[in-house]
Motif scaffolding. Structure first.
Motif, mmCIF file in Angstrom:
data_model
loop_
_atom_site.group_PDB
_atom_site.id
_atom_site.type_symbol
_atom_site.label_atom_id
_atom_site.label_comp_id
_atom_site.label_asym_id
_atom_site.label_seq_id
_atom_site.Cartn_x
_atom_site.Cartn_y
_atom_site.Cartn_z
ATOM 1 N N PRO A 32 0.755 -1.144 -0.015
ATOM 2 C CA PRO A 32 -0.019 0.174 0.082
ATOM 3 C C PRO A 32 0.718 1.150 0.097
ATOM 4 N N TYR A 33 1.961 1.095 0.720
ATOM 5 C CA TYR A 33 2.975 2.372 0.687
ATOM 6 C C TYR A 33 3.312 2.742 -1.038
ATOM 7 N N ARG A 34 3.714 1.606 -1.542
ATOM 8 C CA ARG A 34 4.126 1.713 -3.065
ATOM 9 C C ARG A 34 2.951 2.521 -3.863
ATOM 10 N N VAL A 35 1.748 2.115 -3.463
ATOM 11 C CA VAL A 35 0.573 2.566 -4.125
ATOM 12 C C VAL A 35 0.479 3.974 -3.920
ATOM 13 N N ARG A 36 0.551 4.239 -2.620
ATOM 14 C CA ARG A 36 0.279 5.765 -2.173
ATOM 15 C C ARG A 36 1.311 6.457 -2.702
ATOM 16 N N ALA A 37 2.668 6.062 -3.032
ATOM 17 C CA ALA A 37 3.627 6.990 -3.856
ATOM 18 C C ALA A 37 3.437 7.212 -4.909
ATOM 19 N N TYR A 38 2.785 6.340 -5.762
ATOM 20 C CA TYR A 38 2.239 6.773 -6.933
ATOM 21 C C TYR A 38 1.127 7.539 -7.256
ATOM 22 N N GLN A 39 0.098 7.222 -6.395
ATOM 23 C CA GLN A 39 -1.139 8.158 -6.204
ATOM 24 C C GLN A 39 -0.556 9.562 -5.943
ATOM 25 N N ASN A 40 0.288 9.704 -5.011
ATOM 26 C CA ASN A 40 0.871 11.274 -4.454
ATOM 27 C C ASN A 40 1.593 11.858 -5.774
ATOM 28 N N ALA A 41 2.285 11.186 -6.456
ATOM 29 C CA ALA A 41 3.005 11.617 -7.332
ATOM 30 C C ALA A 41 2.260 12.165 -8.440
ATOM 31 N N ASN A 64 12.706 19.264 -7.330
ATOM 32 C CA ASN A 64 11.821 20.220 -6.839
ATOM 33 C C ASN A 64 10.348 20.042 -7.196
ATOM 34 N N ILE A 65 9.976 18.680 -7.516
ATOM 35 C CA ILE A 65 8.302 18.327 -7.543
ATOM 36 C C ILE A 65 7.955 17.547 -6.397
ATOM 37 N N PRO A 66 6.964 18.151 -5.954
ATOM 38 C CA PRO A 66 6.562 17.564 -4.409
ATOM 39 C C PRO A 66 6.094 16.098 -4.737
ATOM 40 N N ALA A 67 6.254 15.303 -3.700
ATOM 41 C CA ALA A 67 5.700 13.706 -3.724
ATOM 42 C C ALA A 67 6.592 13.009 -4.666
ATOM 43 N N VAL A 68 7.346 13.422 -5.642
ATOM 44 C CA VAL A 68 8.262 12.473 -6.557
ATOM 45 C C VAL A 68 9.686 12.428 -5.938
ATOM 46 N N GLY A 69 9.835 11.118 -5.484
ATOM 47 C CA GLY A 69 10.899 10.600 -4.883
ATOM 48 C C GLY A 69 11.932 10.066 -5.779
#
Length: 352
Positions: A32-41, A64-69
């Motif tokens: 779910p953390y992986r899914v959330r990372a893609y959703q946030n990005a 400089n893009i929020p939520a893009v790790g």
């Protein structure tokens, strides 16, 4: 299926790809953390004010893009270098091609599009929309699990409108321009005798710099009367869809606006759900799950102390909704999925 990737995808197209991949991973019970990372990005890139494929030429790090790790930045680098993302293509292997096309139809969403494509065998992206429309008009969609007559009718309206507009999605508007359009129709609704409450929704209510859809929520006694008010309004060029809970209009600026009606007792949860942001709502859902609750636009599902059964509790305003979760009312512009939930706990005072 194969995702339609290229070096020149717009931010909106990249966002749709990320959102689609996230939902496919969720359906496959991925982390779910992986899914959330893609959703946030996906949500962050959709609102980012510079086109990434151009920015890559001068700032290939995307730092400089929020939520893009780092992981997603690496995949964006692969996209703009090779025109493909191999991992993404592997994730969607076996998914019906029609699912990606259908999820771009307003109101369907990835999960619903996936289920429809899977159940109806919509494996060809080019024919998925006309085949689904034919199936719905023949009454075949209502026979599927999770669908009924009303949802079938909504799908028919959405598909017909999508065909009329073609595959082109509307570009995002500057906040000031979107506000001016929305205020014109809000004024009509406020003056309509059938309407009790009116509020803009989504990124417009959160006052984001750019706006995608113009969505408006209302409490109304009769949607037929609301439709009559809109038909007489100079700011409305056409009414594309009319139902018990939704009116879809085209404004004189050729911009679409959705007007959603909700019962007064659900107003609080409805406002919260459709205001977003997506990242904020994800954090709220996780908070609710830790409390043994679950959220929807209809209310909060809570265990009844007497029966032990889960029941949906409704909320007439947002303050009550947030209080149920142990939070003070969070102003819409602050609902960004950052630290606002921690700052607005009932036992804390929000920072300056």
């Amino acid at each position: 299926m194969k995702l339609p990737l290229s070096k020149h995808l717009s931010n909106q197209e990249i966002s749709r790809v990320l959102e689609f991949v996230a939902e496919v991973l969720a359906l496959k019970n991925a982390n779910p953390y992986r899914v959330r990372a893609y959703q946030n990005a996906a949500a962050s890139i959709a609102e980012f004010d510079q086109q990434l494929h151009r920015m890559f030429l001068t700032d290939p790090e995307f730092d400089n893009i929020p939520a893009v790790g780092d992981t997603i930045a690496t995949k964006l680098t692969e996209l703009f270098t090779t025109g493909n993302i191999k991992a993404f293509q592997q994730y969607v292997k076996g998914v019906p091609e029609g699912a990606y096309v259908l999820q771009q139809v307003h109101g369907l969403g990835v999960k619903k599009a996936y289920n429809l494509a899977q159940e109806l065998g919509l494996n060809d992206g080019e024919t998925a929309i006309p085949k689904l429309l034919t199936a719905a008009q023949q009454g075949k969609v209502r026979e599927l699990a999770g669908f009924g007559e009303k949802s079938e009718a909504d799908i028919i309206h959405a598909l017909q409108e999508h065909q009329q507009q073609g595959q082109r999605r509307q570009e995002r508007l500057p906040l000031g321009e979107a506000l001016e359009m929305a205020q014109g129709i809000v004024k009509i609704l406020q003056d309509c005798p059938a309407v009790e409450r009116v509020e803009v929704l989504g990124s417009l209510r959160r006052r984001r710099p750019t706006i995608g859809d113009i969505d408006i929520g209302i409490i109304a006694g009769s949607m037929t009367e609301v439709q009559n008010c809109l038909e007489q309004a100079q700011v409305v060029k056409d009414i594309r869809a009319a139902g018990d809970q939704l009116l879809r209009v085209v404004l004189v600026q050729s911009r679409q606006a959705d007007i959603k009606s909700v019962p007064a007792e659900e107003w609080g949860s409805f406002l919260q759900h459709f205001t977003g942001s997506k990242e904020h709502n994800i954090q709220l859902r996780e908070l609710a799950l830790r409390q043994g609750k679950s959220l929807s636009e209809h209310g909060i599902k809570i265990k009844d102390a007497d029966t032990g059964k889960m029941v949906v509790r409704q909320y007439g305003n947002e303050a009550e909704f947030y209080r149920e979760l142990g939070l003070k009312l969070i102003p819409p512009p602050e609902r960004r999925g950052k630290d606002e939930i921690e700052r607005y706990r009932l036992d804390k005072v929000p920072a300056g």
